[in-house]
Write an enzyme that holds these catalytic residues in place. Structure first.
Site, PDB file in Angstrom:
ATOM      1  CD  GLN A  50      11.317   5.592  78.946  1.00 17.01           C
ATOM      2  OE1 GLN A  50      12.348   6.244  79.056  1.00 17.01           O
ATOM      3  NE2 GLN A  50      10.824   5.267  77.764  1.00 17.01           N
ATOM      4  CE1 TYR A  73      13.134   5.609  67.488  1.00 14.44           C
ATOM      5  CE2 TYR A  73      11.501   4.839  65.903  1.00 14.44           C
ATOM      6  CZ  TYR A  73      12.605   5.621  66.206  1.00 14.44           C
ATOM      7  OH  TYR A  73      13.192   6.383  65.231  1.00 14.44           O
ATOM      8  CG  LEU A  74       8.408  -2.852  71.744  1.00 16.29           C
ATOM      9  CD1 LEU A  74       7.673  -2.252  72.936  1.00 16.29           C
ATOM     10  CD2 LEU A  74       7.495  -3.796  70.963  1.00 16.29           C
ATOM     11  CB  ALA A  75      14.316  -2.769  70.925  1.00 16.93           C
ATOM     12  CG  ASP A  76      15.143   2.164  72.623  1.00 21.42           C
ATOM     13  OD1 ASP A  76      15.949   1.335  72.159  1.00 21.42           O
ATOM     14  OD2 ASP A  76      14.929   3.271  72.113  1.00 21.42           O
ATOM     15  CD  GLN A  77      10.006   2.707  75.708  1.00 24.24           C
ATOM     16  OE1 GLN A  77       9.517   2.913  76.808  1.00 24.24           O
ATOM     17  NE2 GLN A  77      10.742   3.594  75.084  1.00 24.24           N
ATOM     18  CG  HIS A  87      17.843   5.926  72.339  1.00 25.76           C
ATOM     19  ND1 HIS A  87      18.062   6.765  71.277  1.00 25.76           N
ATOM     20  CD2 HIS A  87      17.442   6.720  73.357  1.00 25.76           C
ATOM     21  CE1 HIS A  87      17.792   8.006  71.638  1.00 25.76           C
ATOM     22  NE2 HIS A  87      17.414   8.006  72.889  1.00 25.76           N
TER      23      HIS A  87
END
Length: 338
Positions: free
Chosen positions: A103, A283-287, A308
């Site tokens: 990442q 968690y996808l939002a962070d990416q 995050h």
């Protein structure tokens, strides 16, 4: 000479995300940075092996000059050079997350002078990091819509705390960016339950699948027995395919925690996601923040914006000439480039 950006590692979630995002953005923009109080919000502050590997990987890929790249260091200075495509291999030396190292460096390679392949050895099933299947099945199809083409392959599992796994990603330079629009999830098409086992009795997986099936209508129920030397370990996942997005959730099993309790944690997380019409999970939002910022436009809706996410946005705004807007309506937050 480009200005030096000063970051406080204790801001927001106070973990490794600030450092990883800063390394990515520094390589992309050419802006040097210093960061102090690295991972100040963690029980064991400073650089762990995973974070040090990310720093060394970034240094190798762009020929950076670095100060403070030592285990336990809470201060780092990073002056990037020119990003070079090629074939790279990095070893964490522990069960630290392979995907978090990837990442860090992959966004820079979107701007490299040619295609690249990056292989990282370490942990693949870690309770605090996205597994390779999340990257492969959820994130990468969305990146492709933005114009980013990369392909991740899990070569060998390595469960926490033993490690020993290997993940590789092939990536091509981006020709042009597209705008991503992710509003509501839409109707559910199907749900798939999956359990991975390595050196763990099969009845554990059967009980986990039974717990999932007791709460959801599963179109697929898959149990994969891996070689014992890739464990011991156990991960239970549930994939939700909807009209507009595929999301994937997981829980890593722990010693002295029953199969039913492990699966129940996953059930709770998925129900929390399904309680909102928003397409994007926590968690996808962070990416999505960094690729969306690089595209300069786009939006998504998330039900539960995490610390995050907010921290990542703050770091991105320090390096790039973009501003994010967050508007909450009826329990759903719209995240967009203003």
């Amino acid at each position: 000479m480009k200005r030096m950006i000063a970051l406080d590692g204790a801001q927001g979630e106070g973990g490794g995300q600030i450092l990883r995002s800063a390394l990515s953005l520094s390589m992309i923009t050419g802006q040097p940075f210093t960061i102090t109080s690295i991972r100040a919000g963690r029980a064991k502050p400073g650089l762990l092996r995973q974070h040090l590997t990310a720093v060394k990987a970034a240094t190798e890929i762009c020929g950076a000059t670095v100060e403070g790249a030592e285990l336990g260091s809470q201060r780092l200075l990073f002056r990037p050079g020119t990003v070079r495509g090629g074939e790279y291999r990095f070893a964490i030396g522990s069960a630290g997350s392979c995907t978090l190292v990837l990442q860090t460096v992959l966004p820079a390679l979107w701007f490299a002078d040619g295609p690249s392949r990056v292989e990282v050895s370490g942990g693949t099933d870690n309770p605090s990091a996205p597994p390779a299947d999340f990257i492969r099945r959820v994130l990468e199809p969305l990146l492709a819509k933005i114009g980013i083409h990369q392909q991740t392959t899990l070569l060998r599992h390595g469960f926490y705390p033993a490690g020993g796994g290997v993940v590789a990603t092939e990536v091509s330079p981006v020709a042009s960016f597209n705008t991503l629009q992710l509003g509501e999830r839409g109707n559910i098409v199907q749900m798939r339950g999956e359990v991975l086992l390595a050196g763990v009795p099969r009845h554990v997986a059967e009980r986990e699948i039974a717990t999932l099936a007791g709460s959801f209508s599963l179109h697929e129920q898959n149990i994969h027995n891996l070689p014992r030397d890739q464990g011991p370990g156990n991960t239970v996942s549930l994939e939700v395919e909807s009209e507009n997005i595929t999301e994937r959730f997981f829980v890593v099993g722990e010693k002295r925690v029953s199969a039913e309790v492990v699966a129940a944690q996953l059930v709770k997380e998925v129900k929390r996601y399904l309680a909102s019409p928003a397409a994007v999970g926590e968690y996808l939002a962070d990416q999505l923040v960094l690729p969306m910022a690089l595209a300069g436009a786009g939006e998504f809706k998330v039900a539960h914006p995490s610390c995050h996410l907010l921290t990542n946005i703050a770091v991105v705004e320090r390096f790039l000439p973009v501003r994010f807007g967050l508007i909450e309506t009826d329990g759903v937050t719209r995240v967009s480039i203003e």
